[in-house]
Write an enzyme that holds these catalytic residues in place. Structure first.
Site, PDB file in Angstrom:
ATOM      1  N   ASP A  28       0.810  -1.218   0.000  1.00  0.00           N
ATOM      2  CA  ASP A  28       0.000   0.000   0.000  1.00  0.00           C
ATOM      3  C   ASP A  28       0.844   1.267   0.000  1.00  0.00           C
ATOM      4  O   ASP A  28       0.445   2.294   0.557  1.00  0.00           O
ATOM      5  CB  ASP A  28      -0.960   0.016   1.209  1.00  0.00           C
ATOM      6  CG  ASP A  28      -1.816  -1.230   1.257  1.00  0.00           C
ATOM      7  OD1 ASP A  28      -2.206  -1.707   0.181  1.00  0.00           O
ATOM      8  OD2 ASP A  28      -2.091  -1.719   2.366  1.00  0.00           O
ATOM      9  N   GLY A  30       1.541   3.009  -2.610  1.00  0.00           N
ATOM     10  CA  GLY A  30       1.144   3.939  -3.668  1.00  0.00           C
ATOM     11  C   GLY A  30       1.665   3.477  -5.025  1.00  0.00           C
ATOM     12  O   GLY A  30       1.830   4.286  -5.949  1.00  0.00           O
ATOM     13  N   LYS A  31       1.886   2.173  -5.165  1.00  0.00           N
ATOM     14  CA  LYS A  31       2.398   1.625  -6.428  1.00  0.00           C
ATOM     15  C   LYS A  31       1.434   1.928  -7.573  1.00  0.00           C
ATOM     16  O   LYS A  31       1.844   2.250  -8.687  1.00  0.00           O
ATOM     17  CB  LYS A  31       2.579   0.097  -6.305  1.00  0.00           C
ATOM     18  CG  LYS A  31       3.566  -0.303  -5.221  1.00  0.00           C
ATOM     19  CD  LYS A  31       3.651  -1.808  -5.059  1.00  0.00           C
ATOM     20  CE  LYS A  31       2.449  -2.459  -4.417  1.00  0.00           C
ATOM     21  NZ  LYS A  31       2.229  -2.109  -3.001  1.00  0.00           N
ATOM     22  N   HIS A  56      -4.819  -1.685  -5.532  1.00  0.00           N
ATOM     23  CA  HIS A  56      -4.080  -0.508  -5.999  1.00  0.00           C
ATOM     24  C   HIS A  56      -5.078   0.583  -6.378  1.00  0.00           C
ATOM     25  O   HIS A  56      -5.831   0.424  -7.340  1.00  0.00           O
ATOM     26  CB  HIS A  56      -3.204  -0.880  -7.203  1.00  0.00           C
ATOM     27  CG  HIS A  56      -2.159  -1.907  -6.879  1.00  0.00           C
ATOM     28  ND1 HIS A  56      -1.307  -2.427  -7.815  1.00  0.00           N
ATOM     29  CD2 HIS A  56      -1.826  -2.495  -5.713  1.00  0.00           C
ATOM     30  CE1 HIS A  56      -0.494  -3.301  -7.237  1.00  0.00           C
ATOM     31  NE2 HIS A  56      -0.799  -3.358  -5.955  1.00  0.00           N
ATOM     32  N   THR A 144      -5.665 -11.649   3.758  1.00  0.00           N
ATOM     33  CA  THR A 144      -6.813 -10.952   3.184  1.00  0.00           C
ATOM     34  C   THR A 144      -7.990 -11.916   2.987  1.00  0.00           C
ATOM     35  O   THR A 144      -9.069 -11.492   2.569  1.00  0.00           O
ATOM     36  CB  THR A 144      -6.447 -10.348   1.812  1.00  0.00           C
ATOM     37  OG1 THR A 144      -5.996 -11.410   0.962  1.00  0.00           O
ATOM     38  CG2 THR A 144      -5.357  -9.293   1.934  1.00  0.00           C
ATOM     39  N   PRO A 319      -8.247  -1.193   9.242  1.00  0.00           N
ATOM     40  CA  PRO A 319      -7.359  -0.079   9.585  1.00  0.00           C
ATOM     41  C   PRO A 319      -5.910  -0.551   9.489  1.00  0.00           C
ATOM     42  O   PRO A 319      -5.591  -1.660   9.918  1.00  0.00           O
ATOM     43  CB  PRO A 319      -7.717   0.264  11.042  1.00  0.00           C
ATOM     44  CG  PRO A 319      -8.638  -0.789  11.524  1.00  0.00           C
ATOM     45  CD  PRO A 319      -9.091  -1.616  10.360  1.00  0.00           C
ATOM     46  N   LEU A 347       3.839  12.294   1.215  1.00  0.00           N
ATOM     47  CA  LEU A 347       4.611  13.236   2.045  1.00  0.00           C
ATOM     48  C   LEU A 347       3.680  14.247   2.713  1.00  0.00           C
ATOM     49  O   LEU A 347       3.931  14.716   3.823  1.00  0.00           O
ATOM     50  CB  LEU A 347       5.656  13.959   1.181  1.00  0.00           C
ATOM     51  CG  LEU A 347       6.630  14.842   1.957  1.00  0.00           C
ATOM     52  CD1 LEU A 347       7.567  13.989   2.823  1.00  0.00           C
ATOM     53  CD2 LEU A 347       7.465  15.725   1.024  1.00  0.00           C
ATOM     54  N   SER A 428       5.526  12.292  -4.004  1.00  0.00           N
ATOM     55  CA  SER A 428       4.089  12.451  -4.199  1.00  0.00           C
ATOM     56  C   SER A 428       3.502  13.197  -3.013  1.00  0.00           C
ATOM     57  O   SER A 428       3.799  12.885  -1.855  1.00  0.00           O
ATOM     58  CB  SER A 428       3.462  11.064  -4.345  1.00  0.00           C
ATOM     59  OG  SER A 428       2.060  11.168  -4.420  1.00  0.00           O
TER      60      SER A 428
HETATM   61  P1  GDP Z   1      -0.692   0.355  -3.543  1.00  0.00           P
HETATM   62  O1  GDP Z   1      -1.290  -0.920  -3.069  1.00  0.00           O
HETATM   63  O2  GDP Z   1       0.786   0.390  -3.323  1.00  0.00           O
HETATM   64  O3  GDP Z   1      -1.050   0.696  -4.957  1.00  0.00           O
HETATM   65  O4  GDP Z   1      -1.290   1.492  -2.621  1.00  0.00           O
HETATM   66  P2  GDP Z   1      -2.848   1.664  -2.215  1.00  0.00           P
HETATM   67  O5  GDP Z   1      -3.593   2.153  -3.387  1.00  0.00           O
HETATM   68  O6  GDP Z   1      -3.337   0.446  -1.529  1.00  0.00           O
HETATM   69  O7  GDP Z   1      -2.724   2.764  -1.091  1.00  0.00           O
HETATM   70  C1  GDP Z   1      -2.197   4.043  -1.342  1.00  0.00           C
HETATM   71  C2  GDP Z   1      -3.294   5.082  -1.064  1.00  0.00           C
HETATM   72  O8  GDP Z   1      -2.696   6.354  -0.963  1.00  0.00           O
HETATM   73  C3  GDP Z   1      -4.324   5.195  -2.175  1.00  0.00           C
HETATM   74  O9  GDP Z   1      -5.571   5.482  -1.611  1.00  0.00           O
HETATM   75  C4  GDP Z   1      -3.835   6.388  -3.006  1.00  0.00           C
HETATM   76  O10 GDP Z   1      -4.873   7.077  -3.687  1.00  0.00           O
HETATM   77  C5  GDP Z   1      -3.260   7.250  -1.935  1.00  0.00           C
HETATM   78  N1  GDP Z   1      -2.124   8.098  -2.317  1.00  0.00           N
HETATM   79  C6  GDP Z   1      -1.145   7.823  -3.227  1.00  0.00           C
HETATM   80  N2  GDP Z   1      -0.222   8.812  -3.212  1.00  0.00           N
HETATM   81  C7  GDP Z   1      -0.630   9.712  -2.281  1.00  0.00           C
HETATM   82  C8  GDP Z   1      -0.079  10.925  -1.772  1.00  0.00           C
HETATM   83  O11 GDP Z   1       0.997  11.375  -2.157  1.00  0.00           O
HETATM   84  N3  GDP Z   1      -0.791  11.556  -0.792  1.00  0.00           N
HETATM   85  C9  GDP Z   1      -1.967  11.088  -0.303  1.00  0.00           C
HETATM   86  N4  GDP Z   1      -2.568  11.787   0.652  1.00  0.00           N
HETATM   87  N5  GDP Z   1      -2.511   9.935  -0.768  1.00  0.00           N
HETATM   88  C10 GDP Z   1      -1.840   9.256  -1.717  1.00  0.00           C
HETATM   89  P1  IMO Z   2      -0.812  -4.182  -2.260  1.00  0.00           P
HETATM   90  O1  IMO Z   2      -0.428  -4.676  -3.629  1.00  0.00           O
HETATM   91  C1  IMO Z   2      -0.991  -4.743   2.061  1.00  0.00           C
HETATM   92  C2  IMO Z   2      -0.678  -8.849   3.537  1.00  0.00           C
HETATM   93  C3  IMO Z   2      -1.947  -9.213   4.277  1.00  0.00           C
HETATM   94  C4  IMO Z   2      -1.378 -10.196   5.293  1.00  0.00           C
HETATM   95  C5  IMO Z   2      -0.317 -10.930   4.473  1.00  0.00           C
HETATM   96  C6  IMO Z   2      -0.772 -12.266   3.915  1.00  0.00           C
HETATM   97  O2  IMO Z   2      -2.118  -3.492  -2.224  1.00  0.00           O
HETATM   98  O3  IMO Z   2       0.302  -3.413  -1.637  1.00  0.00           O
HETATM   99  P2  IMO Z   2      -2.440 -12.893   1.919  1.00  0.00           P
HETATM  100  O4  IMO Z   2      -3.897 -12.624   1.772  1.00  0.00           O
HETATM  101  O5  IMO Z   2      -1.587 -12.374   0.833  1.00  0.00           O
HETATM  102  O6  IMO Z   2      -2.148 -14.336   2.225  1.00  0.00           O
HETATM  103  O7  IMO Z   2      -2.038 -12.096   3.280  1.00  0.00           O
HETATM  104  O8  IMO Z   2       0.046 -10.067   3.425  1.00  0.00           O
HETATM  105  N1  IMO Z   2      -0.881  -8.310   2.169  1.00  0.00           N
HETATM  106  C7  IMO Z   2      -0.938  -7.010   1.887  1.00  0.00           C
HETATM  107  N2  IMO Z   2      -0.919  -5.932   2.691  1.00  0.00           N
HETATM  108  N3  IMO Z   2      -1.057  -4.581   0.735  1.00  0.00           N
HETATM  109  C8  IMO Z   2      -1.059  -5.644  -0.084  1.00  0.00           C
HETATM  110  O9  IMO Z   2      -1.024  -5.545  -1.438  1.00  0.00           O
HETATM  111  C9  IMO Z   2      -1.018  -6.941   0.487  1.00  0.00           C
HETATM  112  N4  IMO Z   2      -1.012  -8.184  -0.011  1.00  0.00           N
HETATM  113  C10 IMO Z   2      -0.922  -9.012   1.024  1.00  0.00           C
HETATM  114  O10 IMO Z   2      -2.530  -8.099   4.881  1.00  0.00           O
HETATM  115  O11 IMO Z   2      -0.730  -9.501   6.328  1.00  0.00           O
HETATM  116 MG    MG Z   3      -2.793  -1.605  -1.772  1.00  0.00          MG
END
Ligand code: GDP
Ligand code: IMO
Ligand code: MG
Length: 439
Positions: A28, A30-31, A56, A144, A319, A347, A428
């Site tokens: 999570d 921000g990929k 994502h 998950t 959370p 940031l 970002s």
């Molecule tokens: P990923 O799994 O790595 O793609 O990340 P997620 O999408 O799960 O979580 C990143 C969250 O942060 C998303 O809700 C994005 O929209 C948000 N996000 C990404 N870059 C920024 C940033 O620079 N600032 C803020 N406030 N939110 C961001």
């Molecule tokens: P993105 O691509 C955050 C975590 C789960 C758990 C562990 C094992 O959005 O960054 P699983 O269901 O894969 O067997 O769970 O890995 N987990 C993640 N946490 N972001 C993810 O993907 C995750 N993918 C798996 O929360 O702790």
């Molecule tokens: Mg994510």
């Protein structure tokens, strides 16, 4: 650094060549946002690991998209999105995702290609995942619940695995599914006293999914090699993150695939097909699920980060645990992935803190170390050693150039860069495309 117009990336990004985008923390980071930005200059966006455990999020103008299996590159009509061999696919979730995108006016039909060799997630995988977690009690991983671990386990087991190509053909799917469901039913009844699955409706449902997915399914290894030879630009979208990597993360509190390493395994392309690796990093740390997290702030500071960063999971809504940035972990994950550049995300969330802490070492068994412990139990005992730096109170809303950042924000980034030892290429300061500073 120049401000980024949502429609024109600086040409300097071309220097990256074929690029792998990976998370350097616990997910999570921000990929999705980075992949969405970069695909403007790439011909292919490729998912190569994980499954619908990934979430994502991408924000474009006033629209929000949540991707679980489909590469974020699908938002660019000129970019081909590929789900390669290493991904485990829940066809029901995938079809939901395809339908939602089509409803939102995204061109999916011509632009999505899915590997015939990807393994398929079935309902018994999800049940096994959930029952296993309940049985583990306090020692649970906090998965998950998407059946990821059991599906990868069946893939390694081979005789209990079903690939996407199998759901395209009655004669391939029927005998396999019948045998596997009988075996799973016996195991689940003996261990969990669970009620049995009926293979017939599952067969019909998955064959129907197969027909719906048929136009997308192909030999993606061949497709990618042809594209690579033709000089097409390839962007690889990592799911999950290095600290969740099956071999290099905080085992057993990890996912069941490789996340930082393994791109070649997941795509069939050699390592030489990739020129750059961008490590994506939050300006602080978060983790969902169980496992060690040395810099966790399970206190009002962590609550403030969660509230400012809206730190709730994209996939499960849980959370996220929040804490300070951990440069020991980042130096390790940057080394594992060979990161050539760092993207520092969110940031803006750190505005309004008087002080910020950067973890620069751990105290383990009375000794200070700057190497990330290989064993999760040892990591659990690690006491973080912090450098404290001044925070900033200014909002970053109006910042369009790196030099406009508050001096203390620049100092924070300079310290991070120094500790990680890899240049920061992108910063970002908000979820939108234009809220990005490119070096
Ligand atoms: P990923 O799994 O790595 O793609 O990340 P997620 O999408 O799960 O979580 C990143 C969250 O942060 C998303 O809700 C994005 O929209 C948000 N996000 C990404 N870059 C920024 C940033 O620079 N600032 C803020 N406030 N939110 C961001
Ligand atoms: P993105 O691509 C955050 C975590 C789960 C758990 C562990 C094992 O959005 O960054 P699983 O269901 O894969 O067997 O769970 O890995 N987990 C993640 N946490 N972001 C993810 O993907 C995750 N993918 C798996 O929360 O702790
Ligand atoms: Mg994510």
């Amino acid at each position: 650094m120049a401000a980024l117009d949502s429609l024109s990336l600086p040409l300097s990004l071309r220097e990256f060549g074929n690029t792998s985008v990976v998370g350097l923390q616990w997910g999570d980071e921000g990929k999705g946002k980075i992949v969405d930005l970069l695909t403007e200059q790439f011909d292919f966006a490729i998912r190569w690991n994980g499954g619908s455990n990934a979430g994502h999020s991408v924000k474009v103008s006033d629209k929000k998209y949540a991707f679980h299996l489909i590469p974020s590159g699908i938002l660019r009509p000129e970019c081909t999105s590929v789900i390669a061999n290493g991904v485990v696919i829940d066809p029901l979730k995938l079809l939901e995702e395809i339908d939602a995108l089509i409803t939102q006016g995204i061109k999916v039909e011509e632009n999505l290609k899915i590997s015939l060799a990807a393994n398929v997630v079935f309902p018994y995988h999800k049940l096994q995942d959930q029952l296993g977690e309940v049985a583990a009690g306090g020692g649970k991983i906090g998965t998950t619940g998407r059946g990821i671990g059991p599906c990868y386990a069946d893939k390694a087991n081979r005789s209990t695995a079903i690939r996407l190509i199998d759901i395209l053909d009655d004669n391939r799917l029927k005998p396999k599914l019948q045998a596997i469901v009988a075996y799973k039913n016996a195991v689940f009844a003996a261990i969990y006293k669970a009620s049995p699955f009926d293979w017939q409706p599952m067969f019909e449902q998955y064959r129907a999914c197969g027909e719906q997915l048929r136009p997308f399914i192909t030999d993606t290894t061949r497709l990618l090699h042809t594209a690579w030879k033709a000089g097409k630009r390839l962007l690889f979208e990592g799911a999950n993150a290095v600290l969740l990597d099956l071999d290099h993360g905080t085992f057993p509190f990890v996912t069941s695939s490789n996340c930082g390493t393994g791109l070649s395994v997941g795509t069939g392309l050699p390592g030489t097909a990739v020129q750059s690796t961008l490590g994506v990093v939050k300006a602080y740390s978060t983790r969902v699920g169980g496992g060690p997290f040395p810099t966790e702030q399970n206190n009002p500071l962590g609550d403030k980060i969660r509230q400012r960063g809206n730190e709730y999971g994209t996939t499960t809504g849980r959370p996220r645990r929040c804490g300070w940035i951990d440069a020991v972990a980042l130096r390790y994950t940057a080394a594992i992935t060979g990161a050539t550049g760092i993207c520092v995300m969110l940031l803006d969330v750190l505005s309004t803190f008087d002080e910020l802490k950067i973890c620069t070492g751990y105290k383990v068994k009375g000794e200070t170390t700057d190497w990330f412990p290989a064993d999760a139990q040892e990591l659990q005992t690690a006491e973080p050693v912090y450098e404290t730096v001044k925070g900033w109170h200014e909002s970053l809303d109006q910042v369009t150039f790196f030099d406009q950042l508050p001096a203390n924000a620049k100092n924070y980034l300079a310290k991070l860069e120094q500790y990680i030892g890899v240049p920061i290429k992108i910063v970002s300061i908000g979820p939108a495309r234009h809220q990005t500073l490119i070096r």
